[in-house]
Design an enzyme around this catalytic site. Structure first.
Site, short mmCIF file in Angstrom:
data_model
loop_
_atom_site.label_atom_id
_atom_site.label_comp_id
_atom_site.label_asym_id
_atom_site.label_seq_id
_atom_site.Cartn_x
_atom_site.Cartn_y
_atom_site.Cartn_z
N SER A 130 -11.66 100.99 -2.25
CA SER A 130 -12.03 102.40 -2.36
C SER A 130 -10.97 103.26 -1.69
CB SER A 130 -13.38 102.63 -1.68
OG SER A 130 -13.19 102.57 -0.28
N LYS A 131 -11.09 104.55 -1.91
CA LYS A 131 -10.15 105.48 -1.31
C LYS A 131 -10.20 105.37 0.21
CE LYS A 131 -10.03 110.39 -0.50
NZ LYS A 131 -9.38 110.16 0.74
#
Ligand code: GLU
Length: 530
Positions: free
Chosen positions: A266-267
Site C-alpha cells: 500500500s501507499k
C-alpha cells in the site's frame, strides 16, 4: 487460440492515482495485445460518481504515456466503440438492465440505505452472519419479488428511489476457467444479489463492465485478483444476456505484496519505508498531500516497466533485463505466478542502475546538463542537496554538453537514480564551500599543510595537465619525500571536493583543469585547513 481478434482493455476507475499494481495490469494487457497483434483499449470506469476524484483520469493517461503504454483506443483517441468513458455511455446500460428485468434475471428493490443499514446492525447485534441481500433475505425485503405488482408500479410512478438487483439463481455451481488460476468454482448460494443499477440512474461497476466488455468485443479480461470474487457473478450476467459463447477469457493477476511479504503493498508502506508506489507524483486534491512518484524519484520508465514485468511473471530463465520488444515476444499468461509477488525497493533501484549505466554517454550528459542548469533550484533543497548551497558562480559553464560528456564516464557506475548524476558531479562545477569535519579529522595531520604547499608548488609548474601527468608527479613527489600516497591524496581530495567522495582525484583534476585545482587547494587551506 481461436481466430477471434485479440482485444484487451485496462479499465481503471478514476478514484485516485494509479498504484504500481495498476500499471502492471496495464503492462500485461499491453504486452499480450502487442504479442498477438491485437488491440489495447483504455476504458475509464467512472460510474461511481461518489468516488470520483478530479485529476485522476488525466493522471492515468499521463502515467501510461510516461510508461510508453499508450492505448490504441481511449477517451482521447476514440475508436470504433467510442465513447470510452462509462459516464458518457449511461443510456447503453439502461437498455441492457431492462433486458434483465424483462427476462426475470433482475428485480427492483426499494429498501432505503437506512433500512439496509439497520438490518446490518441488527444482524451484527444478534451475532448472525453478515447481512446480505440474497436468496434467504430477499423474500422479506421490499422489492418487486415480494410487493404486489400494483404497488411496484405506484412506487415507480411516484418517483420512489429504487435500485435494480441481479436475481442470483438458487443452488447452482458456477464454474469457469481462469487462465492463471485454472478452474474456479463457486456455489450461487454464496453470492449476493448485487446492485446492477443505482438509484442515481447509473449502472454499478458490474453491469457496466460486463456490458462494455461484450460491446467492445473484449477477448481477454486481464485484471487484478481483487476482482476474482466478482467473476462468477459476471459469468451469470453473460449467461442471462445470452452472451456466454462470446464471453472473454479471464486471467486474474496475483497481488503485489509488501517487501516483507505480509499483505498487499500500500501507499503507507511506501511512506513508511521511503519508496514510491505511484508511477508519477500525485497531489491529493482534498488534503494537498504530495506523494512522489517513480518518475520524480529519478527512475527511467524503461527500468520501471522491466521491474514491473517481473513482478508476477518470469520467462523461466535467469535473464532479468528485457527490452519492451523482448517482453512482447516472451510474455505469456501461462507463466504468471498464482501467488503474490513481493515488491523489493532495492531491486527496483538495481534495475534503474542497470538501465542508466547502459544509456549512451551522450544521453547521460544531457541529463547532467539539465540537472546542472537547474542546480540553483536543486541547491535550495528539492533534491536534498541543501548541504551544497551554490551561491558562487560555477567554475565551468553549466550548460556545456562537451564538458558534461567528459564527466559521465567517471561517474556513471555510481548512478542509481537520475539525481545521483548531480550528487556525483556537482564538484566538477563548483568548489566546495565546506569541508567534511570527520574526514578532516582523519586525514589532516600536523605535517599536511607543508606537504600540500610543496606539492601545489610543483603542480603549478606542470605543463601538460592530464590525469597521467598528474599521477606521474604524485609518484615522483611521494617517492622523493617518502610520504605515503594517501597522506598526500586524501587531504588534497578534501580540499578539492570537500569530502572523501568522488571518482579518481587525478581524473577530477584533469577535468576541472589546473587553475581550478590549484585555486581550490589554496582557498581550502586559507579557510582554516592549515
Ligand atoms: N474499474 C475496475 C478497477 O478499477 C476494473 C476491473 C476490471 O478490470 O474488470 O479496477
Amino acid at each position: 487460440m481461436n481466430d477471434q481478434p485479440i482485444r484487451v482493455r485496462f479499465a481503471p476507475s478514476p478514484t485516485g492515482p494509479l498504484h504500481l499494481g495498476g500499471i502492471r495490469t496495464a503492462l500485461y494487457n499491453y504486452l499480450f495485445a502487442r504479442q498477438h497483434n491485437g488491440t489495447f483499449i483504455l476504458r475509464i470506469e467512472d460510474t461511481d460518481q461518489s468516488r470520483f476524484v478530479p485529476g485522476a483520469e488525466e493522471y492515468v493517461l499521463e502515467a501510461l504515456r510516461w510508461c510508453g503504454l499508450e492505448a490504441d483506443e481511449d477517451v482521447n483517441k476514440g475508436g470504433p466503440f467510442a465513447p470510452y468513458r462509462q459516464a458518457d455511455r449511461d443510456e447503453v446500460y439502461r437498455n441492457y438492465v431492462q433486458v434483465l428485468v424483462d427476462r426475470g434475471h433482475a428485480y427492483y428493490a426499494f429498501d432505503t440505505p437506512e433500512e439496509l443499514d439497520d438490518l446490518r446492525h441488527q444482524y451484527q447485534k444478534e451475532g448472525q452472519e453478515q447481512f446480505q441481500y440474497n436468496v434467504t433475505s430477499r423474500n422479506q425485503l421490499k422489492n418487486s419479488l415480494t410487493l404486489p405488482e400494483v404497488e411496484v408500479r405506484q412506487r415507480m410512478d411516484r418517483g420512489d428511489p429504487f435500485v435494480i438487483r441481479i436475481l442470483i439463481p438458487e443452488n447452482q455451481e458456477v464454474v469457469f476457467h481462469d487462465l492463471i488460476r485454472g478452474e474456479v468454482s463457486v456455489h450461487t448460494d454464496n453470492l449476493d444479489d448485487k446492485v446492477l443499477f443505482k438509484s442515481d440512474g447509473l449502472p454499478t461497476y458490474h453491469l457496466a463492465n460486463v456490458v462494455d466488455d461484450y460491446l467492445m468485443k473484449i477477448s481477454h479480461v486481464i485484471r487484478g485478483e481483487e476482482w476474482l470474487p466478482s467473476a462468477p457473478m459476471h459469468l451469470l450476467l453473460y449467461r442471462f444476456f445470452g452472451w456466454e459463447s462470446e464471453m472473454p477469457r479471464f486471467a486474474h493477476l496475483p497481488l503485489i505484496l509488501k517487501p516483507d511479504g505480509h499483505g498487499k503493498l500500500s501507499k503507507r508502506d511506501g511512506d513508511r519505508l521511503g519508496f514510491p508506489v505511484y508511477p508519477l507524483q500525485w497531489t491529493d486534491p482534498d488534503t494537498g498531500e504530495v506523494s512522489r512518484g517513480f518518475r520524480e524519484e529519478g527512475y527511467l520508465p524503461s527500468a520501471f516497466i522491466n521491474m514491473l514485468a517481473l513482478l508476477g511473471w518470469n520467462p523461466g530463465t535467469e535473464q532479468e533485463l528485457f527490452s519492451l520488444e523482448e517482453l512482447i515476444h516472451l510474455f505469456s499468461l501461462e507463466r504468471i505466478h498464482k501467488s503474490g509477488s513481493k515488491f523489493d525497493p532495492e531491486k527496483a533501484k538495481w534495475f534503474n542502475h542497470q538501465y542508466l549505466a547502459h544509456l549512451p554517454d551522450e544521453e547521460l550528459a544531457e541529463m547532467l546538463v539539465q540537472l546542472a542548469v537547474g542546480s540553483s533550484q536543486l541547491a535550495m533543497g528539492s533534491l536534498q542537496l541543501a548541504t551544497h548551497q551554490f551561491t558562487r558562480s560555477p567554475a565551468h559553464q553549466l550548460s556545456d554538453l562537451v564538458y558534461a560528456r567528459r564527466i559521465i564516464p567517471l561517474i556513471k557506475d555510481r548512478i542509481t537514480l537520475i539525481p545521483d548524476l548531480w550528487t556525483n558531479a556537482w564538484f566538477f562545477y563548483f568548489a566546495p564551500e565546506s569541508y567534511d569535519l570527520q574526514v578532516r579529522e582523519k586525514v589532516w595531520k600536523p605535517d599536511t599543510p607543508q606537504l600540500v604547499t610543496s606539492f601545489t608548488a610543483e603542480a603549478e609548474q606542470l605543463r601538460v595537465w592530464t590525469s597521467e601527468s598528474i599521477l606521474q608527479l604524485v609518484q615522483d613527489f611521494t617517492g622523493r619525500t617518502g610520504v605515503k600516497m594517501g597522506q598526500l591524496m586524501m587531504p588534497l581530495r578534501l580540499l578539492v571536493v570537500g569530502s572523501n567522495q568522488g571518482p579518481g582525484l587525478m581524473e577530477i583534476a584533469e577535468v576541472i583543469g589546473k587553475e581550478n585545482f590549484i585555486s581550490r587547494i589554496k582557498t581550502g587551506k586559507s579557510r582554516g585547513n592549515s
